[in-house]
Each structure stands twice: as structure tokens, then as C-alpha cells.
Design an enzyme around this catalytic site. Structure first.
Site, short mmCIF file in Angstrom:
data_model
loop_
_atom_site.label_atom_id
_atom_site.label_comp_id
_atom_site.label_asym_id
_atom_site.label_seq_id
_atom_site.Cartn_x
_atom_site.Cartn_y
_atom_site.Cartn_z
N SER A 156 0.98 -1.17 0.10
CA SER A 156 -0.05 0.01 -0.08
C SER A 156 0.92 1.31 -0.12
CB SER A 156 -1.05 -0.18 1.17
OG SER A 156 -1.44 1.16 1.61
N TYR A 169 -1.89 -0.91 10.49
CA TYR A 169 -1.92 -1.01 8.79
C TYR A 169 -0.62 -0.66 8.30
CZ TYR A 169 -3.90 -1.36 4.16
OH TYR A 169 -4.05 -1.29 2.90
#
Ligand code: NDP
Length: 232
Positions: A156, A169
Site C-alpha cells: 500500500s 496497518y
């Protein structure tokens, strides 16, 4: 890895390939599984919600793809023994693994670090990085049994540049990038296994809706199918 925008995989690109997709029941994993099957791969659908995996299984069968397999596994409670049992089962069933897409992911909470729940932090790290790492270790012999195998970890943008409030995350994706560098370097030139990370970019899924509830979905890609470039 840079992807050519106009890349068109050959229809039979993945014929006779055995590819395992984690988090295959929904979102990007589902789209990737359908696409791999559409290009001829035998796909092993791994995930924690069997009903969702069964739906993807049925979609692949209805489209005339090679018969897939379902492997139920919840990364949260998974142990080393579970990963080794899995490797043994896949060895008996398929004898090798040509592709492994680590896609399953947990967002956790978007919240100031001082309010971050430590148990949730552990959960996110377990699902996004620790589980996939030990699963990879258990599956290495099966990947080595392939002529040329490919491992992809889903990353990501927040795995390359930290963003306030994205907590575990973001940290898990930094760890993903680091692990991919380490393993790719380790296997470079002395193995048939390629290791890459891939950032799919903003994609209209449940995770994206949770992370950005106020953003219009029209700004995201809607992917019915998606061929994350395992080969080609
Ligand atoms: P979704 O939330 O739509 O899907 C996540 C998948 O992971 C689901 O199939 C889910 O299973 C599975 N999963 C979650 N927890 C576990 C667990 N404990 N054990 C096994 N499987 C689990 O997310 P996306 O499709 O959006 O994301 C897929 C990947 O792409 C993630 O790694 C994410 O970080 C990454 N990504 C996504 C972006 C986006 O814009 N969507 C952007 C950048 C990266 P179940 O359905 O049963 O809950």
C-alpha cells in the site's frame, strides 16, 4: 514492480499453473482469483469465510475455469502447525505451487496512536504480516518444486510513506516491503522463486469504504476482474 498500463495477458497465460490466493472470498482477492482462473490457473481459494469462498468457487466453475480448491484459514488464530499441515495437504493434492498471492488484509482502525488498542494492533500485524511470513516459510518447498514460481505481497502507499492515524496497518505494510526486499535478495540468482510487492492502488472494496467513508467511490477503480501480474 512497474506495470504496463496496456498490458494484456495471453488468454492461456496461467494454464497448468497452481496459484494460491489469500483473502480470495472478497474484494481484490476475489477479483484476482477469478482472473487467474480465467487465464487457466487452478486457483486455491484461501480465506476465513467459507460461504464467500464457495461463491467464488461457483463463479469459476460457471465460467468454465479449471476446478478450484477451497482452503479455509483464519490468519488470526493460525499456528505454525496449521501452515505446515496446509503445506502437506497441498503437496499431496498438487505437488507444487507456481504462484502465491498474499492479499488478505485487515485495516484495523484509523485512530490516533495514543488511542490504539494493543490487541487490535497485534491482530493487524498477525493477519497482514506475521501470518503471511510463516505461511511463506512453510510453502517454500512447494514453491521450489515449481519451474518458476512467483510470490506477490500486497502492499500500500502507506507502506512507503507513513500517514497519521493509520497505525498498525501502515506499519504492517512497511514490514511487508521490508520482508519482500529481504526475501527477494535472499532468493535472487539461487532460486526459481521471484518475490515482489504490489500496491493495487485505490480500489472500490469494503476495506476502502471503511477507510474513506466520505470519499466518492467514483474516484476508485471498480475491478470485476484483476490480473495481478503473477506472470508476464
Ligand atoms: P477487503 O476488506 O475487501 O478484503 C480483504 C480480504 O482479506 C477478505 O477476503 C477477508 O476475508 C480477508 N481476510 C481478512 N482478515 C482475514 C483473516 N484473519 N484470515 C483470512 N483472511 C482474512 O480488502 P481489499 O480487497 O480492499 O484489500 C486486499 C488487499 O489489498 C489488502 O492487503 C489491502 O491492504 C490491499 N490494498 C487495498 C487497497 C484498496 O484501495 N482497496 C489499496 C492498497 C492496498 P473476509 O471477506 O472473510 O472478511
Amino acid at each position: 514492480m512497474s506495470c504496463k498500463i496496456d498490458y494484456q495477458p495471453a488468454p492461456n497465460l496461467l494454464e497448468n499453473r497452481v496459484v494460491l490466493v489469500t483473502g480470495a472470498g472478497d474484494g481484490i482477492g476475489r477479483a484476482a482469483a477469478l482472473s487467474y482462473a480465467n487465464h487457466g490457473a487452478t486457483v486455491i481459494l484461501l480465506g476465513r469465510t467459507i460461504a464467500k469462498l464457495e461463491r467464488v468457487y461457483d463463479e469459476i466453475e460457471a465460467a468454465g475455469g479449471p476446478q478450484p480448491a477451497i482452503f479455509p484459514l483464519n490468519f488470526e488464530g493460525a499456528t505454525l502447525k496449521d501452515f505446515h499441515d496446509m503445506a502437506e495437504t497441498l503437496d499431496k493434492e498438487f505437488g507444487r505451487l507456481d504462484g502465491l498471492l498474499h492479499n488478505a488484509g485487515l485495516l484495523g482502525r484509523i485512530t490516533p496512536f495514543e488511542q490504539y488498542n494493543p490487541e487490535l494492533w497485534q491482530q493487524v500485524m498477525q493477519v497482514n504480516i506475521n501470518g503471511p511470513i510463516w505461511m511463506t516459510q512453510a510453502l517454500l518447498p512447494l514453491l521450489q518444486a515449481s519451474e518458476d514460481a512467483s510470490i506477490i505481497f500486497t502492499s500500500s502507499s502507506v507502506g512507503r510513506k507513513g500517514r497519521a492515524y493509520w497505525g498498525a496497518y501502515s506499519v504492517s505494510k512497511f514490514a511487508t516491503e521490508g520482508f519482500v526486499d529481504v526475501l527477494a535478495d535472499e532468493l535472487d540468482n539461487q532460486s526459481n522463486i521471484r518475490v515482489n510487492s504490489l500496491n493495487p492502488g485505490a480500489t472500490r472494496t469494503q476495506m476502502r469504504r471503511t477507510a474513506f467513508p466520505g470519499k466518492t467511490p467514483l474516484r476508485c477503480v471498480h475491478r470485476k476482474t484483476l490480473c495481478l501480474p503473477i506472470y508476464g
